[in-house]
Design an enzyme around this catalytic site. Structure first.
Site, PDB file in Angstrom:
ATOM      1  N   SER A 143       0.817  -1.209   0.000  1.00 28.55           N
ATOM      2  CA  SER A 143       0.000   0.000   0.000  1.00 28.55           C
ATOM      3  C   SER A 143       0.851   1.260   0.000  1.00 28.55           C
ATOM      4  O   SER A 143       1.949   1.284   0.543  1.00 28.55           O
ATOM      5  CB  SER A 143      -0.916   0.039   1.222  1.00 28.55           C
ATOM      6  OG  SER A 143      -1.608   1.275   1.237  1.00 28.55           O
ATOM      7  N   LYS A 187      -4.547  -6.540   3.488  1.00 38.32           N
ATOM      8  CA  LYS A 187      -4.542  -5.418   2.530  1.00 38.32           C
ATOM      9  C   LYS A 187      -5.978  -5.069   2.103  1.00 38.32           C
ATOM     10  O   LYS A 187      -6.320  -3.891   1.949  1.00 38.32           O
ATOM     11  CB  LYS A 187      -3.682  -5.771   1.305  1.00 38.32           C
ATOM     12  CG  LYS A 187      -3.732  -4.741   0.175  1.00 38.32           C
ATOM     13  CD  LYS A 187      -3.146  -3.403   0.613  1.00 38.32           C
ATOM     14  CE  LYS A 187      -3.077  -2.285  -0.383  1.00 38.32           C
ATOM     15  NZ  LYS A 187      -3.885  -2.096  -1.482  1.00 38.32           N
ATOM     16  N   HIS A 202      -7.507  -3.149   4.818  1.00 36.20           N
ATOM     17  CA  HIS A 202      -6.935  -1.791   4.712  1.00 36.20           C
ATOM     18  C   HIS A 202      -7.724  -0.980   3.696  1.00 36.20           C
ATOM     19  O   HIS A 202      -8.104   0.169   3.934  1.00 36.20           O
ATOM     20  CB  HIS A 202      -5.457  -1.879   4.304  1.00 36.20           C
ATOM     21  CG  HIS A 202      -4.870  -0.589   3.820  1.00 36.20           C
ATOM     22  ND1 HIS A 202      -5.117  -0.075   2.565  1.00 36.20           N
ATOM     23  CD2 HIS A 202      -4.065   0.313   4.430  1.00 36.20           C
ATOM     24  CE1 HIS A 202      -4.498   1.078   2.428  1.00 36.20           C
ATOM     25  NE2 HIS A 202      -3.844   1.335   3.543  1.00 36.20           N
ATOM     26  N   ASN A 203      -7.989  -1.577   2.559  1.00 34.55           N
ATOM     27  CA  ASN A 203      -8.695  -0.836   1.514  1.00 34.55           C
ATOM     28  C   ASN A 203     -10.143  -0.543   1.890  1.00 34.55           C
ATOM     29  O   ASN A 203     -10.668   0.522   1.571  1.00 34.55           O
ATOM     30  CB  ASN A 203      -8.641  -1.602   0.189  1.00 34.55           C
ATOM     31  CG  ASN A 203      -7.313  -1.384  -0.518  1.00 34.55           C
ATOM     32  OD1 ASN A 203      -6.283  -1.230   0.136  1.00 34.55           O
ATOM     33  ND2 ASN A 203      -7.317  -1.368  -1.824  1.00 34.55           N
ATOM     34  N   GLU A 246      -9.944   2.258   4.067  1.00 34.43           N
ATOM     35  CA  GLU A 246      -9.602   3.408   3.208  1.00 34.43           C
ATOM     36  C   GLU A 246     -10.883   3.993   2.578  1.00 34.43           C
ATOM     37  O   GLU A 246     -11.091   5.214   2.584  1.00 34.43           O
ATOM     38  CB  GLU A 246      -8.635   2.907   2.123  1.00 34.43           C
ATOM     39  CG  GLU A 246      -8.305   3.869   1.000  1.00 34.43           C
ATOM     40  CD  GLU A 246      -7.443   3.187  -0.090  1.00 34.43           C
ATOM     41  OE1 GLU A 246      -6.403   2.606   0.252  1.00 34.43           O
ATOM     42  OE2 GLU A 246      -7.828   3.224  -1.273  1.00 34.43           O
TER      43      GLU A 246
HETATM   44  C1  6PG Z   1      -3.160   1.531  -1.636  1.00 32.40           C
HETATM   45  C2  6PG Z   1      -4.493   1.684  -2.322  1.00 32.40           C
HETATM   46  C3  6PG Z   1      -4.505   1.063  -3.666  1.00 32.40           C
HETATM   47  C4  6PG Z   1      -5.919   1.040  -4.225  1.00 32.40           C
HETATM   48  C5  6PG Z   1      -6.018   1.664  -5.520  1.00 32.40           C
HETATM   49  C6  6PG Z   1      -7.399   1.534  -6.128  1.00 32.40           C
HETATM   50  O1  6PG Z   1      -3.197   1.023  -0.543  1.00 32.40           O
HETATM   51  O2  6PG Z   1      -2.152   1.946  -2.176  1.00 32.40           O
HETATM   52  O3  6PG Z   1      -5.450   1.052  -1.532  1.00 32.40           O
HETATM   53  O4  6PG Z   1      -4.002  -0.219  -3.573  1.00 32.40           O
HETATM   54  O5  6PG Z   1      -6.325  -0.249  -4.371  1.00 32.40           O
HETATM   55  O6  6PG Z   1      -5.659   3.001  -5.382  1.00 32.40           O
HETATM   56  O7  6PG Z   1      -8.406   1.846  -5.275  1.00 32.40           O
HETATM   57  P1  6PG Z   1      -9.921   1.965  -5.795  1.00 32.40           P
HETATM   58  O8  6PG Z   1     -10.624   0.700  -5.441  1.00 32.40           O
HETATM   59  O9  6PG Z   1     -10.449   3.169  -5.117  1.00 32.40           O
HETATM   60  O10 6PG Z   1      -9.885   2.135  -7.289  1.00 32.40           O
END
Ligand code: 6PG
Length: 474
Positions: A135, A189, A192-193, A196
């Site tokens: 990430s 991960k 994490h997303n 996010e």
């Molecule tokens: C990271 C981000 C990255 C993310 C992409 C796409 O941790 O660097 O989470 O891996 O997956 O930027 O994200 P979207 O699903 O918003 O397109």
């Protein structure tokens, strides 16, 4: 270096897209000679030509055979290709050229189920494979990402020195950690997303109150975010939100934010998190709402049709009724709840998949390098170190913070409801908080209904065993 420098590279990397190229330069910069390969050779040439001084530690190759020959045995090869079939195809093309103890590392945003399957296949074939979540976007990959590893520990240990060297550092501690077997790293991960998505959505929601409720212009919103970034909310996402709000558009001369189309895209990792949480019965309501909000944002025409029928909501709101400080407090409360949900999901997955996920280390690895990095994650690492089994909302530091901020969250959500300002993630966070502080819920009614129509039985407060109601008697 040139392709003739066979057997000279410490590691190899396949896939020189934005993330792959950045990661390769990072590895070279940290002193590890690296062989690189891309399906389209012109991309490799371009990468090599732009590598500057680092080119002396890069071995560009044109065929997979050359690539494999350029790496010291036992080899370690990072794949940075699009998640999905491309990974399987690359592994299938590579394996016949490799020795049995050569290690393949999938560093893409893989679905952890795929990583589990690839890890199981590799185990059966007796070859090493690990999946790592990386990430931090392009900048992180180039100068220090956060790395979440999964797969056999001995295989991780073989490359840990490289991954730690290239990772972000939190006060000298590398943000690169082995999370567990199989797809554990990619699962962490994905969570994490998911977090996010919710973090971004909640920031967007308070931006909505400032823009549509208070009528603030984008630059002023940026200033408010800057102030917050000096306090409890200090984080990468608040910092970039301030920068986005303050940016000017060269073409229109006005704030750039005002002309960005309000349709949010997604690559799917947030959705995976929500799907998995449902499978595991681990409610992540704020994250769920954030994923749904992105989907709703895409329905632009439908939203416009809705506005034509119902009219725009009476959004205007005075800063006397609600202060920017209440927004800040509401965001703190929402953030705590959202992370508490994310860690509960990790805890449940850890039990179900027999992973023993090191939750304090998850918080530690997220303190720097990744998109959700923030000062609050350090407090979360401390709270989880003290008690890894407890809902984060109940940890003394965070329960105290919630006591201080929940009133603001309530006022903000109420104001949003009254003024037609949609706050899906914040309001779901509030409902979760309220459910989690309700000793006597309303599920007794659900149990009564289930027993009525399906004889599903219920338990009683005053005696053991399973019981039925009187409804079938008449
Ligand atoms: C990271 C981000 C990255 C993310 C992409 C796409 O941790 O660097 O989470 O891996 O997956 O930027 O994200 P979207 O699903 O918003 O397109």
């Amino acid at each position: 270096m040139t392709p003739s420098d066979s057997n000279s590279a410490e590691i190899g990397l396949i896939g020189l897209g934005t993330m792959g190229a950045s990661l390769a330069l990072n590895i070279a910069e940290k002193g590890f000679p690296i062989a690189v390969f891309n399906r389209t050779t012109s991309k490799t040439d371009e990468f090599y030509a732009n590598a500057g001084d680092l080119a002396e530690r890069v071995v560009p190759t044109e065929t997979l055979e050359q690539f494999v020959a350029a790496i010291k045995a036992p080899r370690a090869i990072i794949l940075m290709v699009p998640a999905g079939d491309a990974v399987d195809q690359q592994i299938a093309a590579l394996r016949p050229l490799l020795d049995k103890d050569d290690l393949i590392i999938d560093a893409g945003n893989a679905n952890f189920h795929d990583t589990n399957k690839r890890a199981a296949d590799a185990k059966e074939a007796g070859v090493p494979f690990i999946g790592i979540g990386v990430s931090g976007g392009e900048e992180g990959a180039r100068h220090g990402p956060s790395i979440m590893g999964g797969g056999p520990k001995p295989a991780w240990d073989r490359v840990a020195h490289i991954l730690e060297a290239i990772s972000a550092k939190y006060e000298d501690t590398p943000c690169a950690t082995w999370m567990g077997e199989g797809g554990a790293g990619h699962f962490v991960k994905a969570v994490h997303n998911g977090i996010e998505y919710a973090d971004m959505q909640m920031i967007a929601e308070v931006y909505g109150i400032m823009r549509d409720g208070f009528g603030m212009d984008a630059a002023k919103v940026g200033e408010v975010f800057d102030t917050w970034n000096a306090g409890t909310l200090k984080s990468y996402l608040i910092e970039i939100s301030a920068a986005v709000a303050k940016a000017n558009d060269a073409k229109s001369g006005g704030p750039l934010l005002d002309i960005i189309l309000d349709k949010a895209g997604q690559k799917g990792t947030g959705r995976w998190t929500v799907i998995e949480a449902q499978h595991l019965g681990a409610p992540i309501t704020a994250i769920d709402a954030a994923v749904a909000a992105r989907n709703l944002s895409s329905r632009l025409e439908e939203r416009k049709a809705g506005e034509a029928i119902f009219g725009a909501a009476p959004k205007s709101l005075s800063t006397e009724a609600l202060s920017t400080e209440s927004l800040e407090m509401a965001l703190i409360a929402g953030k705590i709840v959202c992370y508490a949900q994310g860690f509960q999901l990790l805890r449940t997955a850890s039990e179900n998949f027999d992973w023993s996920l090191p939750l304090p280390d998850v918080a530690r690895v997220w303190r720097e390098g990744c998109i959700i990095r923030s000062t609050m994650l350090n407090d979360m690492a401390d709270a989880l170190t003290e008690n890894a089994d407890q809902n984060l909302m109940f940890a003394p530091y965070f329960s105290q913070k919630l006591v201080e901020t929940e009133g603001s969250l309530r006022r903000v959500v109420a104001a949003g409801a009254l003024h037609g300002l949609p706050l899906p993630a914040l309001s779901n966070a509030l409902s979760y908080f309220d459910m989690m502080r309700t000793g006597r819920s309303t599920a007794n009614m659900i149990q009564g209904q289930r027993d009525f129509f399906g004889a599903h039985s219920f338990e009683r407060l005053d005696s053991e065993g399973s019981h039925h109601g009187p409804w079938k008697q008449g």
